[in-house]
Structures are given as structure tokens and as C-alpha cells.
Design an enzyme around this catalytic site. Structure first.
Site, short mmCIF file in Angstrom:
data_model
loop_
_atom_site.label_atom_id
_atom_site.label_comp_id
_atom_site.label_asym_id
_atom_site.label_seq_id
_atom_site.Cartn_x
_atom_site.Cartn_y
_atom_site.Cartn_z
N TYR A 140 0.79 -1.07 0.02
CA TYR A 140 -0.04 -0.16 0.09
C TYR A 140 0.84 1.23 0.04
O TYR A 140 1.75 1.43 0.96
CB TYR A 140 -0.86 -0.10 1.23
N ASN A 226 -3.48 5.71 6.35
CA ASN A 226 -4.66 6.65 7.40
C ASN A 226 -5.25 5.52 8.43
O ASN A 226 -5.03 4.30 8.36
CB ASN A 226 -5.50 7.66 6.90
N GLN A 271 10.21 16.36 10.17
CA GLN A 271 9.31 15.36 10.91
C GLN A 271 7.71 15.75 10.97
O GLN A 271 6.87 15.24 10.49
CB GLN A 271 9.52 14.98 12.13
N HIS A 274 5.26 16.03 8.00
CA HIS A 274 4.45 14.88 7.41
C HIS A 274 2.96 14.97 7.61
O HIS A 274 2.30 14.50 6.57
CB HIS A 274 4.98 13.55 8.23
N GLU A 339 10.01 5.77 16.62
CA GLU A 339 10.24 5.27 15.24
C GLU A 339 11.59 5.66 15.01
O GLU A 339 12.44 5.02 14.39
CB GLU A 339 9.30 5.72 14.28
N HIS A 340 11.98 6.91 15.17
CA HIS A 340 13.30 7.29 15.05
C HIS A 340 13.89 8.08 16.11
O HIS A 340 13.23 8.90 16.62
CB HIS A 340 13.27 8.42 13.82
N ASP A 373 15.16 8.43 5.27
CA ASP A 373 13.89 8.64 4.50
C ASP A 373 14.16 8.10 2.94
O ASP A 373 13.11 7.50 2.36
CB ASP A 373 13.14 9.68 4.55
N HIS A 432 -1.61 -39.75 20.11
CA HIS A 432 -0.14 -39.17 20.21
C HIS A 432 0.94 -40.31 20.51
O HIS A 432 1.83 -40.36 20.07
CB HIS A 432 0.00 -37.92 20.84
#
Length: 445
Positions: A140, A226, A271, A274, A339-340, A373, A432
Site C-alpha cells: 500500500y 490513514n 518530521q 508529514h 520510530e526514529h 527517509d 499421540h
């Protein structure tokens, strides 16, 4: 303005994690749902309706939801090959060279990842793990406020290195043209990907998961989106695999008094632009640096085209936290699991050893997150929402699955079968136990 917080206040505000199901729904979103459906629904309920409709009516539902949600009437779901080729032909020389460099560096990085099957002969036969690529994956690629060719590269290259034979791209059609952004088509073409569909939102996830008469289902879905895309991925998990549940993007910068205010400010603004929900957070023991960064932000904002988005992001999920020292800054970062994580400090390697939870660590002021990035090498698809506590950046292992190999010799099978039989009987599984008993070499009447 970048608001200043104490560590305690920050933990209760900008560093506090919100579960996906508790993410705030804007008034505008609520009004849009009510207008479209004639009643109030939660985003999860909206997604459930769309998924069920696509599963039931296939292509017809895809076209109807694309018209309702994107305002685009699709003649064809699949992008024709001539349009993909034309998009590549139309690239400027500078952009073509930049995309080629990104592909080259990302491919070289992922080819260096140690991924391989193994077999041992030291346990009474052959035991091991066989690495097999996932056969068919769906990517996606968002195109909301801006098309993201970098996301094509950062996802598809790792899949190709892993050996995935079928890569499918879905990307929302632009309302003004009704087509997938040419730069996304071009990036895909440079990678040799030609199965691309003009689809976005939950309906695209449904198409990838369930398939239609036009689109064959995939085995795993990748890519951010989203809230509706994320909820859709959550709901289809089990029918297909998913990479993660991506939330708004986030960067934490840990800086000391020697950091360059202009560089720190630029990284935070990069950042924040975005999305209005993006998080740009500075952790530092230097109040003087905070004041200098605040001044730089106001100065640089005057030249930014997405200043309105940046200001909203800075006002809600971003801020500067004045810490006692750098150790406390790293501790807060570990608790937040960003994340970063950028280390703009004098001795970044030493402090990197203290980091336990982060999608990616960017060592020193030259290694800015923006380079990650696009062209550094690792995928820019990284865990968000605090999932860096248990999740990893996108990599080759995400595109393979492991098959266990068991090839015991008769002697070993006979030796260990008795233990298997004992455990099976304790568990009340006598079939078994009997199957194991037969391997002990005992005679059977």
C-alpha cells in the site's frame, strides 16, 4: 512554537501513548461519516462495512467506494503498462538519478542482511530451518498530501531481495486526475513492478486480502496509511499477514548543548511536516539549546510551504523536554520507543549502547533522519506508536517465512519417542502416545 515540558509533564502528554482504538476522531471526520452513511459510525464500523461489501461484491464495490470516498470514477482498476512506462519517460534527469541511487543503496543494504536456511546434523539426524519467500505480497503506497515514491523503494526492494515472485502495488487515485501519481508509477517501473491498481483506503486493503475478479489476493499486506487503512489491516489479519499497524510518524532528537540549533530545528520541522498528527520531540538537558531551537523553528517556518501542517503538529504531539542529563533523556526515549531516534550529542556511540527501544538510531548530526527517509540504505518503514518495544523496521525477514525441517535417523527417533509418549499420555492424547510408541521399536501385536 515548540512548547517546553518537564519530564513528568511530558510523560503525561506528548510522551504518553494512545492505543489505536482510542485515537481521537476529528469533528470533520465525524461529519464526513455521518454525511456518507446517514448515521454516526465509528471508523472501525465504517471499515467493517467496506470490507464486507468488497468481499461480497468485488470489483463493483471497489468502484463504488472509490467514487464515494475519493470522488474518482474508475474506468479500469489496473494501471495500463503504457502509463507506467510513460511516467518513467517523463522523469527529470535529477529525479531519475536520485531514485536510481536510492534503489542501489537500499538494495545493497538488504543484500547484506544475513538470511538463509540452515541444517544441523548433531542431533541424531538432520534438523533445521528452511527459508522460503512469501509468494505474493501487496504494497500500500500512500498518496494523500503528497505522493511517496520513496515508500515504493523502501518496501519493494526488500521484497525483491527476499525472492518474492509477485509484488502488487495499490495507491489511491488523485481526485483531480483519477490516476495514480506518475512518480509512484515511475518508481515501480524502475523496480520492474507492473501490477499496479488505482485503489486506496479500506477498499484497497479488502481487495488485497480477499481478491476480486480482477485482483488476485495476496499472502501479506505491507505499507502505512490513514486510520481507515490501519483498521482495515487489523481486521483482515488472519486471512492475510500484515507488516504492522502503523500510526503517525515520530522522531525524537536527543541533543546536548553542543548541538547545532539550526540543524535540530530543521530535523524537527522535517518530521512535523508529514502530518498534523506527526510527533517531533526534543530531549535535552540544555535549556539554552531549547530556546535557540525555538527561535530557529520560528525563523525556518517562514520559508516552509507546509507551515500550517507543521504548526498544528508542533502544537499537539510535539515539544521540547528539559531533562536532568543525557541519561534521563535516553531513559525517556526508551520508554517512548520512538520510530526514529536521533543522537545529536558529542559521543553518540556511547549513548547508543543505552538505547533499547527505537525503530532506528541515527548517529550524530550528519546522519539525519531525512537521509534515512530516502537514500541511507535501511528501509524507512519503521515501527510507530511505541511498537519499537517489540517490532522491527521493515527488512528481508518480513518477506520470508520459515519452514522447520525434521529428518531424524531411526536410532534417535526410537530413543526420544519414549519421552514423547510419556508427555502425550500426561496430556491425555493417547493417539499421540501410540504413534510415538510405535517408533520405540516395541513389537505390536
Amino acid at each position: 512554537m515548540l512548547k517546553q515540558y518537564s519530564p513528568t509533564d511530558a510523560l503525561n502528554t506528548i510522551l504518553k501513548r494512545t492505543p489505536l482504538e482510542d485515537m481521537p476522531v476529528t469533528k470533520r471526520m465525524q461529519e464526513g461519516i455521518r454525511k456518507l452513511f446517514g448515521k454516526s459510525l465509528t471508523p472501525a464500523q465504517v471499515v467493517d462495512l467496506i470490507l464486507k461489501d468488497v468481499r461480497k461484491r468485488g470489483d463493483e464495490a471497489l468502484r463504488e467506494w472509490t467514487l464515494k470516498l475519493d470522488g474518482v470514477e474508475l474506468d479500469s482498476l489496473r494501471v495500463p503498462q503504457e502509463k507506467i512506462q510513460a511516467a518513467t519517460t517523463g522523469l527529470s534527469l535529477d529525479l531519475r538519478e536520485a531514485l536510481d541511487l536510492s534503489i542501489e543503496r537500499v538494495r545493497k543494504f538488504h543484500q547484506s542482511q544475513p538470511v538463509g536456511s540452515w541444517i544441523t546434523q548433531g542431533m541424531g539426524g538432520q534438523l533445521g530451518q528452511l527459508i522460503r519467500p512469501i509468494r505474493r505480497v501487496g504494497l500500500y503506497i500512500p498518496a494523500g498530501s503528497a505522493p511517496l515514491p520513496s515508500s515504493v523503494i523502501m518496501s519493494a526492494v526488500a521484497a525483491q531481495v527476499a525472492g518474492v515472485s509477485e509484488i502488487v502495488i495499490v495507491s489511491p487515485p488523485a481526485p483531480d486526475t483519477g490516476e495514480v501519481a506518475p512518480v509512484i508509477l515511475a518508481a515501480a517501473n524502475l523496480l520492474g513492478i507492473d501490477e499496479i491498481y488505482a485503489l486506496g483506503g479500506a477498499q484497497a486493503v479488502a481487495a488485497l486480502a480477499y481478491g476480486t475478479s480482477t485482483i488476485q489476493p495476496v499472502d501479506k499486506i505491507f505499507g502505512p496509511g490513514n486510520l481507515f487503512v490501519t483498521l482495515a489491516k487489523k481486521q483482515v489479519y488472519g486471512t492475510v499477514g500484515i507488516d504492522s499497524l502503523a500510526g503517525p510518524t515520530e522522531t525524537v532528537v536527543i541533543a546536548d548543548a553542543g548541538a547545532k540549533p539550526a540543524w535540530v530545528a530543521a530535523d524537527l520541522l522535517a518530521q512535523a511536516e508529514h502530518d498534523v498528527l506527526a510527533a517531533a520531540i526534543l530531549l535535552t538537558p540544555s535549556e539554552e539549546l531549547i530556546r535557540a531551537v525555538q527561535a530557529e523553528i520560528e525563523k525556518q517556518l517562514k520559508e516552509r510551504s507546509r507551515a500550517a501542517v507543521i504548526r498544528e503538529s508542533l502544537a499537539h504531539r510535539s515539544g521540547a523536554v528539559l531533562t536532568r542529563d543525557l541519561d534521563e533523556a535516553v531513559d525517556l526515549a526508551n520508554r517512548y520507543a520512538p520510530e526514529h531516534l536521533c543522537l545529536a550529542v558529542e559521543d553518540p556511540w556511547t549513548h547508543s549502547e543505552q538505547v533499547t527501544c527505537a525503530g532506528g538510531i541515527f548517529i550524530g548530526e550528519n546522519s539525519c533522519e531525512v537521509l534515512g527517509d530516502y537514500v541511507a540504505g535501511p528501509s524507512h518503514v519503521m515501527p510507530t506508536g511505541g511498537s519499537a518495544r517489540f517490532n522491527s523496521p521493515l527488512n528481508v525477514l518480513d518477506f520470508v517465512h520459515i519452514v522447520s525441517l525434521v529428518a531424524l535417523n531411526p536410532a534417535t527417533a526410537g530413543t526420544i519417542a519414549r519421552s514423547a509418549e510419556v508427555i502425550a499420555r500426561v496430556e491425555g492424547l493417547d493417539a499421540h502416545a501410540y504413534a510415538a510408541y510405535l517408533r520405540t521399536g516395541a513389537e505390536v501385536e
